[in-house]
Design a protein around this motif. Structure first.
Motif, PDB file in Angstrom:
ATOM      1  N   CYS A 131      38.709   7.957 -66.271  1.00 19.60           N
ATOM      2  CA  CYS A 131      38.749   7.617 -67.787  1.00 19.60           C
ATOM      3  C   CYS A 131      37.440   7.182 -67.623  1.00 19.60           C
ATOM      4  O   CYS A 131      36.756   6.133 -67.450  1.00 19.60           O
ATOM      5  CB  CYS A 131      39.259   6.028 -66.783  1.00 19.60           C
ATOM      6  N   LEU A 132      37.229   8.384 -68.674  1.00 16.56           N
ATOM      7  CA  LEU A 132      35.752   8.764 -68.618  1.00 16.56           C
ATOM      8  C   LEU A 132      34.933   7.496 -69.837  1.00 16.56           C
ATOM      9  O   LEU A 132      34.602   7.097 -69.510  1.00 16.56           O
ATOM     10  CB  LEU A 132      34.760   9.858 -68.630  1.00 16.56           C
ATOM     11  N   ASP A 133      35.893   7.600 -70.885  1.00 20.89           N
ATOM     12  CA  ASP A 133      35.362   6.445 -71.483  1.00 20.89           C
ATOM     13  C   ASP A 133      35.299   5.219 -71.458  1.00 20.89           C
ATOM     14  O   ASP A 133      34.369   4.618 -71.272  1.00 20.89           O
ATOM     15  CB  ASP A 133      36.630   6.182 -73.260  1.00 20.89           C
ATOM     16  N   ASP A 134      36.519   4.642 -70.466  1.00 24.03           N
ATOM     17  CA  ASP A 134      36.001   3.286 -70.469  1.00 24.03           C
ATOM     18  C   ASP A 134      35.066   3.204 -68.787  1.00 24.03           C
ATOM     19  O   ASP A 134      34.455   2.000 -68.806  1.00 24.03           O
ATOM     20  CB  ASP A 134      37.449   2.722 -69.016  1.00 24.03           C
ATOM     21  N   ALA A 135      35.024   4.447 -68.470  1.00 22.00           N
ATOM     22  CA  ALA A 135      33.423   4.304 -67.120  1.00 22.00           C
ATOM     23  C   ALA A 135      31.771   3.992 -68.260  1.00 22.00           C
ATOM     24  O   ALA A 135      31.169   2.954 -68.469  1.00 22.00           O
ATOM     25  CB  ALA A 135      33.647   4.842 -66.794  1.00 22.00           C
ATOM     26  N   ARG A 136      32.240   5.158 -69.234  1.00 26.18           N
ATOM     27  CA  ARG A 136      31.314   5.023 -70.376  1.00 26.18           C
ATOM     28  C   ARG A 136      30.843   3.333 -70.933  1.00 26.18           C
ATOM     29  O   ARG A 136      30.188   2.757 -71.411  1.00 26.18           O
ATOM     30  CB  ARG A 136      31.586   5.924 -71.191  1.00 26.18           C
ATOM     31  N   ASN A 137      31.980   2.233 -71.039  1.00 24.03           N
ATOM     32  CA  ASN A 137      31.747   1.565 -72.664  1.00 24.03           C
ATOM     33  C   ASN A 137      31.588   0.891 -71.081  1.00 24.03           C
ATOM     34  O   ASN A 137      30.441  -0.071 -71.618  1.00 24.03           O
ATOM     35  CB  ASN A 137      33.587   1.014 -72.671  1.00 24.03           C
ATOM     36  N   LEU A 138      31.768   0.719 -69.874  1.00 25.83           N
ATOM     37  CA  LEU A 138      31.576  -0.115 -69.149  1.00 25.83           C
ATOM     38  C   LEU A 138      30.196   0.088 -68.594  1.00 25.83           C
ATOM     39  O   LEU A 138      29.036  -1.088 -68.614  1.00 25.83           O
ATOM     40  CB  LEU A 138      32.402  -0.206 -67.518  1.00 25.83           C
ATOM     41  N   PHE A 139      29.863   1.086 -68.904  1.00 30.74           N
ATOM     42  CA  PHE A 139      28.174   1.291 -68.435  1.00 30.74           C
ATOM     43  C   PHE A 139      27.449   0.301 -69.343  1.00 30.74           C
ATOM     44  O   PHE A 139      26.457  -0.285 -69.120  1.00 30.74           O
ATOM     45  CB  PHE A 139      27.917   2.648 -67.898  1.00 30.74           C
ATOM     46  N   ASP A 140      27.408   1.282 -70.840  1.00 36.07           N
ATOM     47  CA  ASP A 140      26.801   0.594 -71.618  1.00 36.07           C
ATOM     48  C   ASP A 140      26.770  -0.834 -71.879  1.00 36.07           C
ATOM     49  O   ASP A 140      25.715  -1.755 -71.906  1.00 36.07           O
ATOM     50  CB  ASP A 140      27.476   1.065 -73.007  1.00 36.07           C
ATOM     51  N   GLU A 141      28.329  -1.843 -71.468  1.00 35.67           N
ATOM     52  CA  GLU A 141      27.885  -3.022 -70.880  1.00 35.67           C
ATOM     53  C   GLU A 141      27.232  -4.026 -70.437  1.00 35.67           C
ATOM     54  O   GLU A 141      27.163  -5.127 -70.288  1.00 35.67           O
ATOM     55  CB  GLU A 141      29.832  -3.467 -71.184  1.00 35.67           C
ATOM     56  N   MET A 142      26.766  -3.063 -69.684  1.00 35.74           N
ATOM     57  CA  MET A 142      26.439  -3.585 -68.025  1.00 35.74           C
ATOM     58  C   MET A 142      24.869  -3.935 -68.427  1.00 35.74           C
ATOM     59  O   MET A 142      24.207  -2.534 -68.834  1.00 35.74           O
ATOM     60  CB  MET A 142      26.749  -2.803 -66.928  1.00 35.74           C
ATOM     61  N   SER A 143      24.660  -4.733 -67.830  1.00 37.45           N
ATOM     62  CA  SER A 143      23.661  -5.835 -68.590  1.00 37.45           C
ATOM     63  C   SER A 143      22.451  -5.516 -67.435  1.00 37.45           C
ATOM     64  O   SER A 143      21.109  -5.410 -67.950  1.00 37.45           O
ATOM     65  CB  SER A 143      23.231  -7.432 -69.041  1.00 37.45           C
ATOM     66  N   VAL A 144      22.393  -5.052 -66.101  1.00 32.48           N
ATOM     67  CA  VAL A 144      21.814  -5.194 -65.174  1.00 32.48           C
ATOM     68  C   VAL A 144      22.657  -3.589 -64.757  1.00 32.48           C
ATOM     69  O   VAL A 144      23.834  -3.316 -64.146  1.00 32.48           O
ATOM     70  CB  VAL A 144      22.308  -6.170 -64.470  1.00 32.48           C
ATOM     71  N   LYS A 145      21.722  -2.779 -64.638  1.00 31.14           N
ATOM     72  CA  LYS A 145      22.293  -1.108 -63.712  1.00 31.14           C
ATOM     73  C   LYS A 145      20.980  -0.798 -62.570  1.00 31.14           C
ATOM     74  O   LYS A 145      20.122  -1.808 -62.534  1.00 31.14           O
ATOM     75  CB  LYS A 145      21.957  -0.244 -65.140  1.00 31.14           C
ATOM     76  N   ASP A 146      21.602  -0.533 -61.786  1.00 33.64           N
ATOM     77  CA  ASP A 146      20.297   0.651 -60.556  1.00 33.64           C
ATOM     78  C   ASP A 146      21.019   1.831 -60.249  1.00 33.64           C
ATOM     79  O   ASP A 146      21.215   2.781 -61.477  1.00 33.64           O
ATOM     80  CB  ASP A 146      20.685  -0.474 -59.310  1.00 33.64           C
ATOM     81  N   MET A 147      19.855   2.615 -59.179  1.00 35.56           N
ATOM     82  CA  MET A 147      20.327   3.791 -59.837  1.00 35.56           C
ATOM     83  C   MET A 147      21.358   4.158 -59.522  1.00 35.56           C
ATOM     84  O   MET A 147      21.867   4.838 -59.452  1.00 35.56           O
ATOM     85  CB  MET A 147      19.298   3.949 -58.044  1.00 35.56           C
ATOM     86  N   VAL A 148      22.090   3.368 -58.252  1.00 39.25           N
ATOM     87  CA  VAL A 148      23.788   3.525 -58.097  1.00 39.25           C
ATOM     88  C   VAL A 148      24.660   3.671 -59.486  1.00 39.25           C
ATOM     89  O   VAL A 148      25.263   4.787 -59.649  1.00 39.25           O
ATOM     90  CB  VAL A 148      24.542   3.028 -57.332  1.00 39.25           C
ATOM     91  N   THR A 149      24.222   3.141 -60.293  1.00 42.83           N
ATOM     92  CA  THR A 149      25.275   3.408 -62.111  1.00 42.83           C
ATOM     93  C   THR A 149      24.692   4.561 -62.472  1.00 42.83           C
ATOM     94  O   THR A 149      25.809   4.877 -62.367  1.00 42.83           O
ATOM     95  CB  THR A 149      24.295   1.710 -62.542  1.00 42.83           C
ATOM     96  N   TRP A 150      23.668   4.563 -62.110  1.00 41.93           N
ATOM     97  CA  TRP A 150      23.866   5.765 -63.303  1.00 41.93           C
ATOM     98  C   TRP A 150      24.219   6.822 -61.928  1.00 41.93           C
ATOM     99  O   TRP A 150      24.807   7.614 -62.936  1.00 41.93           O
ATOM    100  CB  TRP A 150      21.961   6.114 -63.351  1.00 41.93           C
ATOM    101  N   THR A 151      23.290   6.926 -61.057  1.00 42.54           N
ATOM    102  CA  THR A 151      24.528   8.163 -59.905  1.00 42.54           C
ATOM    103  C   THR A 151      25.987   7.936 -60.309  1.00 42.54           C
ATOM    104  O   THR A 151      26.708   9.550 -60.275  1.00 42.54           O
ATOM    105  CB  THR A 151      24.211   7.843 -58.393  1.00 42.54           C
TER     106      THR A 151
END
Length: 658
Positions: A131-151
DNA sequence: GTAGGGTTAG
């Protein structure tokens, strides 16, 4: 609250499995919800535990309901990060994104809505479920990201065939100050290797190599394996070997990557020598290893080597599971042994759709149309749903075996399975009608097609015109092919043959002139035969083989014997204009005839002869081989680009449909 | 909490 939990160890990890919760007995009486890895059998030594943390560790969603979340809703259970983590793991493992969404909703309403570790797990759940769209939406909404999020997002794109999206994230990640690790780099390298053309792969891949080197990740076995695979996929085999050689720690995957790279290129010898080296260094071959090697054996038609590797599979005691078994089946079918292919099919531990499609293809290649139809019916009976490839295989089988009505019936039945016929299905139907001699019907079919006919569609009609010697329609079809694909030599040769068979030598010469002018080169015909593990290759009128004198003599002897029982050379298969006698001489030394004479000289009486050819077998050779099989009392199997011909006792399995 | 290698047609 008391509950019984079974505790067991497997691979050094302790698992807890909830067997019974007295307090919620109505809910959990049967919920022996196993561990994260449901296949691991729980040990029966259960114990009574009164520990809430242990309960949390033990809980997993089972079946359809996420009962445990109801407990959270009711207020009976405090939400806990481990709980969400386990639930998400389970959804990921079961590939159930809908359940994952329910967990997502719960997380959003909890204190953990901003917890980067939980959100990364959630992101990974969407990613693994595709579910890449859901993943992308969640990624965009995440106010705090770390290297694992990007990876995690880079890996998501890389694993779902969106290499550019994966690579585009890298500079963004760097500009925001996140530093990649070995996980990020192996995914990025995988993405670069999946780019559509070679210069692009090299451009991105080499830069990533430099980056990895600077950071010291190049010696990581994951990075190293994707690195060598990347180099191999852009044709840099020396670099691939270099990366492999300097890799300080190797594992099965690094070996498999290198073997698969050679196998994909059809370099069976290299693949096999690496396989042996791998065994000598005590690495266990896996299904990946076997699968790659069988693929290479299939493309080169190397039955003996394929059997030898199959023996290794048997020796290693492993079951023949579908993934490797399908390639094994394909290998046997493509190197000429339909019996072995069927045997593998019957012994497959678990057949999947690809297994059935491969079996259908095997029947198609060997001209066994009726068997293909029976096989298809069987797969319907057991409730399997065919896909577009299934129909392609089935229609090809019908076409090759001349099963006109069946082919038309199954083509029409495709809409019952909501499968829109693709261009390949149309090509097969033109072929089906054309082979059966229904040239006008085939032309009408093309004109009424709902999609634009391609060169392949007209090429199928052209082939049928060659078969049925229809000069007018043949030249019309050839014109269409030349418009759509002017560089293919095949149609030029076919048209020239059509003219030659109608004695229209001037037209035949025109086609040859056209070929010369437009730079279309005919692939030189060659045939090869394997005798005692050595492949002997022949091209027409070749005299480079050390035994050539004996080979020519043998063919002359055979030729005289078959003429006695009715063989008449069909000189229309010679492209050039020359007199009848010259043309007959030219025909005598077609590569498949040289290969046959060589095999007759160098193999035991009565043994089966297997010849392979890089283009379709010529009509005259086809006719000659039927007679030869009778006079020498041997089975001759010829694999051309299209199919197999089993010549035995004066006839061929193709029934002259080819 | 995040990673690398394999199948079927033409």
């Amino acid at each position: 609250m008391s509950f019984i939990v079974s505790k067991f160890k497997c691979k050094g990890i302790t698992f807890f499995s909830l067997l019974h919760v007295t307090h919620y007995s109505s809910r959990f009486s049967t919920a022996a919800v196993a561990s994260i890895e449901p296949k691991i059998p729980p040990d029966l030594s259960s114990c009574i535990v009164q520990d809430k943390d242990l309960l949390l560790k033990s809980l997993n969603p089972s079946g359809t309901g996420l009962h445990v979340l109801d407990l959270v809703d009711e207020g009976s259970l405090e939400p806990h990060p481990t709980l969400y983590h386990l639930l998400l793991k389970k959804c990921t493992f079961l590939r159930k994104p809908k359940l994952g969404k329910i967990v997502h909703a719960h997380i959003s309403n909890s204190h953990f809505r901003g917890d980067v570790v939980i959100l990364n797990t959630l992101l990974n759940m969407y990613a693994k479920c595709g579910c890449l769209d859901d993943a992308r939406n969640l990624f965009d909404e995440m106010s705090v990201k770390d290297m694992v999020t990007w990876t995690t997002l880079i890996t998501a794109y890389s694993q779902h065939d969106r290499p550019l999206d994966a690579l585009l994230l890298f500079p963004q990640m760097l500009s925001l100050g996140f530093f990649p690790n070995e996980f990020t780099l192996s995914s990025l390298l995988k993405a670069s290797a999946a780019l559509p053309d070679t210069p692009q792969i090299y451009f991105h891949g080499a830069q990533l190599h430099g980056f990895s080197f600077k950071c010291g990740f190049h010696s990581n076995v994951y990075v190293g394996s994707s690195l060598l695979d990347m180099y191999a996929r852009c044709g840099c085999m020396d670099e691939a070997h270099f990366v492999f050689d300097v890799l300080p720690t190797k594992n099965e995957v690094s070996w498999n990557a290198l073997i698969a790279d050679h196998a994909r290129k059809g370099q069976l010898d290299r693949a096999l020598s690496l396989f042996l080296k791998m065994l000598r260094q005590d690495f266990q071959p896996t299904h990946f290893t076997f699968s790659s090697i069988f693929g290479a054996c299939a493309s080169t038609g190397s039955l003996e080597q394929g059997k030898w590797v199959h023996a290794h599979v048997i020796k290693s005691g492993g079951e023949i599971i579908a993934f490797m078994g399908n390639t094994l089946l394909h290998m046997y079918a493509k190197s000429g042994s339909i019996q072995d292919a069927k045997m593998i099919f019957d012994r497959l531990v678990k057949r999947d759709l690809v297994s059935w499609n491969s079996m259908l293809t095997a029947y198609a290649q060997h001209g066994l149309g009726k068997e293909a139809v029976q096989c298809f019916q069987k797969m319907l009976n057991i409730g399997l749903v065919p896909n577009d490839i299934t129909f392609l295989c089935l229609l090809t089988a019908c076409s090759r075996a001349g099963l006109l009505e069946e082919g038309q019936y199954y083509f029409k039945s495709m809409n019952r399975y909501n499968i829109e016929p693709g261009i390949s299905h149309y090509v097969t139907i033109v072929d089906l009608l054309g082979r059966a001699g229904l040239l006008n019907e085939a032309l009408r079919f093309i004109n009424e097609m709902p999609i634009q006919p391609t060169a392949a569609v007209w090429g199928a009609l052209l082939g049928a015109c060659r078969m049925h010697k229809n000069v007018e329609m043949g030249s019309f079809a050839a014109e269409r092919v030349f418009e759509l694909d002017p560089h293919d030599s095949g149609p030029h040769v076919l048209l020239s043959n059509i003219y030659a068979s109608g004695n229209r030598w001037r037209d035949a010469a025109k086609v040859r002139k056209l070929m010369k002018e437009s730079g279309v080169k005919k692939e030189p015909a060659c045939s090869w035969v394997e005798i005692q593990n050595t492949v002997h290759m022949f091209v027409a009128s070749d005299d480079s083989h050390p035994q050539m004198g004996a080979i020519y003599k043998k063919w002359e002897e055979i030729s005289a014997r078959i003429k006695e029982i009715g063989y008449v050379p069909d000189t229309s298969h010679v492209l050039f204009y020359m007199d009848e006698q010259e043309r007959e001489v030219k025909l005598q030394y077609h590569s498949e005839k040289l290969a046959l004479a060589f095999a007759l000289l160098n193999s035991p009486d009565g043994s089966t002869i297997r010849i392979k050819k890089n283009i379709r077998v010529c009509g005259d050779c086809h006719s000659a081989f039927k007679f030869v099989s009778k006079v020498v009392g041997r089975e001759i199997i010829v694999r051309d680009t299209n199919r197999f011909h089993h010549f035995y006792d004066g006839s061929c399995s193709c029934g002259n449909f080819w």
